[in-house]
Design an enzyme around this catalytic site. Structure first.
Site, PDB file in Angstrom:
ATOM      1  N   GLY A  67      -9.773 -39.892   0.333  1.00  0.00           N
ATOM      2  CA  GLY A  67      -8.695 -40.450  -0.519  1.00  0.00           C
ATOM      3  C   GLY A  67      -7.418 -40.108  -0.258  1.00  0.00           C
ATOM      4  N   GLY A  98     -16.126 -44.794   5.616  1.00  0.00           N
ATOM      5  CA  GLY A  98     -16.369 -45.297   6.762  1.00  0.00           C
ATOM      6  C   GLY A  98     -17.035 -44.398   7.768  1.00  0.00           C
ATOM      7  N   GLY A 134     -10.484 -34.083   3.220  1.00  0.00           N
ATOM      8  CA  GLY A 134     -10.907 -33.001   2.309  1.00  0.00           C
ATOM      9  C   GLY A 134     -12.183 -32.614   2.801  1.00  0.00           C
ATOM     10  N   ASP A 135     -12.936 -31.772   1.862  1.00  0.00           N
ATOM     11  CA  ASP A 135     -14.362 -31.189   2.692  1.00  0.00           C
ATOM     12  C   ASP A 135     -15.231 -32.172   3.129  1.00  0.00           C
ATOM     13  OD1 ASP A 135     -14.715 -32.077  -0.256  1.00  0.00           O
ATOM     14  OD2 ASP A 135     -16.237 -30.908  -0.266  1.00  0.00           O
ATOM     15  N   ASP A 156      -8.156 -32.832  -5.884  1.00  0.00           N
ATOM     16  CA  ASP A 156      -9.115 -32.234  -6.481  1.00  0.00           C
ATOM     17  C   ASP A 156      -9.226 -30.403  -6.285  1.00  0.00           C
ATOM     18  OD1 ASP A 156     -10.218 -34.723  -7.061  1.00  0.00           O
ATOM     19  OD2 ASP A 156     -11.685 -34.757  -5.617  1.00  0.00           O
ATOM     20  N   MET A 168      -8.671 -36.838 -13.074  1.00  0.00           N
ATOM     21  CA  MET A 168      -9.615 -36.645 -12.107  1.00  0.00           C
ATOM     22  C   MET A 168     -10.041 -35.300 -11.563  1.00  0.00           C
ATOM     23  SD  MET A 168      -8.100 -39.944  -9.425  1.00  0.00           S
ATOM     24  CE  MET A 168      -8.897 -41.531  -9.554  1.00  0.00           C
ATOM     25  N   ARG A 173     -13.256 -35.347  -9.392  1.00  0.00           N
ATOM     26  CA  ARG A 173     -14.552 -35.589  -8.835  1.00  0.00           C
ATOM     27  C   ARG A 173     -15.478 -34.392  -9.704  1.00  0.00           C
ATOM     28  NH1 ARG A 173     -16.069 -38.998  -4.375  1.00  0.00           N
ATOM     29  NH2 ARG A 173     -13.791 -39.089  -3.929  1.00  0.00           N
TER      30      ARG A 173
END
Ligand code: F6P
Length: 362
Positions: A13, A79, A115-116, A141, A183, A185
């Protein structure tokens, strides 16, 4: 030092500050080492597409990027090259195309801003292809392990706390309980920090269980203290009282968190005699100009990442710890989520301020 060719991509994102990091990488690579920098478009796709979807950056190309939101490189968050989605609903392994693309471009190393989850996939890809990689953590996040800050978090936090600044006067005017869904997650970093900074009375995060009775008690207390309105912040990943995640279906049947604010409003109507309104902040938290802190973090990360490549110290992720940039092994970050510490400084600060943040660590 011999001229190197390095690639850079953004994955997962988007968030504010990605372009500032790209700019810093380009500056350090060209000014510091005389290297060439190639941008790879749309995450890993740019190296999987034929012809390759890439562009070369010079200093002029990044001159306006410090304050620009989004990512000029484009990004994808579904993806995975090892399980690339096909139009018929099946998946196929396209990892070989990624590695071949890297070689075709003649790259010496890759900088991945992700991100992770992205780190996990790209770590696997780079291992498979023998690609030296340095990661730069980003995500609103703020759940990347071993770093106090990931790029994008500070901007999201600013947006969320400013939303509370705007909700407070309208809440007071109408004697309402305002619920702000943010937000994050599966973690509550945005909710907890924005809630404290924005003067919330109740903050709910996935890491701490709550009860409707607890929320109602705090709102009753607020009234008793002489205030006729209240602010509630809830992280999107908070579950219903009986432990069900609240999600919304998007295009293609994809589930994303969303709706816990409305759930709480309906339940609160049963327990508290107050008019309630819900604001879902959504992607506003990811857009817009990066905050000053994000510009600083992104710039420091970008410069440091290039220096790591110059020192031959790859398969590392840059991190912000104790006011300094440092680096940690990629394997310690890839796929690991950093949750809010239910007994850490911020949770204790919230409790100390009388904010209801739930009852027990989950
Ligand atoms: O991980 C960043 C994030 O913004 C989460 O906070 C949120 O749950 C999710 O991405 C939204 O994803 P999408 O952009 O696919 O709707």
């Amino acid at each position: 030092m011999a001229e190197k060719r390095i690639g850079i991509l953004t994955s997962g994102g988007d968030c504010a500050g990605l372009n500032a990091a790209l700019r810093a990488v380009v500056h350090r690579a060209i000014r510091g080492y005389g290297w060439r920098v190639f941008g790879i478009r749309d995450g890993s796709l740019g190296l999987m597409n034929r012809p390759l979807d890439v562009c070369e950056f010079d200093l002029g190309a990044v001159s306006d990027m410090l304050r620009q939101g989004g990512t000029v490189l484009g990004t994808i968050n579904k993806g995975d090259p090892f399980a690339y989605p096909q139009p018929d609903g099946t998946t196929c392994d396209r990892s070989g195309e990624f590695v071949a693309g890297y070689k075709e471009l003649g790259l010496d190393a890759l900088v991945v801003i992700g991100g992770d989850g992205s780190m996990r996939i790209l770590n696997r890809l780079c291992k498979q292809g023998g690609i030296p990689m340095v990661g730069i953590p980003k995500t609103i996040d703020n759940d990347v392990a071993h770093t106090d800050y990931a790029i994008g978090y500070m901007t999201a936090l600013t947006v969320a706390s400013e939303a509370l600044d705007r909700l407070a006067p309208t809440a007071a005017s109408h004697h309402r309980v305002m619920i702000l869904e943010v937000m994050g997650r599966d973690v509550g970093h945005i909710a907890l920090s924005a809630g404290i900074a924005g003067g919330a009375d109740v903050i709910l995060i996935p890491e701490i269980s709550y009860s409707m009775a607890g929320i109602a008690a705090r709102i009753a207390e607020v009234r008793h203290e002489g205030r006729n309105h209240a602010l509630v912040v809830v992280a999107e990943g908070v579950k219903t009282e009986n432990g069900q995640p609240v999600t919304t279906l998007h295009q293609g049947g994809e589930a994303r968190y969303g709706g816990i604010g409305q759930y709480l409003a309906e339940r609160l109507a049963e327990t508290v005699a107050a008019e309630t309104r819900v604001t879902v902040l959504g992607h506003v938290q990811r857009g817009g100009m990066p905050s000053m802190q994000d510009r600083l973090i992104a710039s420091a990360f970008g410069v440091y990442a290039v220096d790591l490549i110059a020192q031959g110290r790859t398969d590392r992720v840059v991190a912000w710890q104790h006011g300094q940039v440092t680096d940690i092994p990629l394997g310690e970050v890839a796929g690991v989520t950093r949750a809010v510490d239910p007994f850490g400084t911020l949770a204790n600060t919230a409790r100390g301020l009388g904010i209801y943040i739930g009852d027990h660590a989950v």
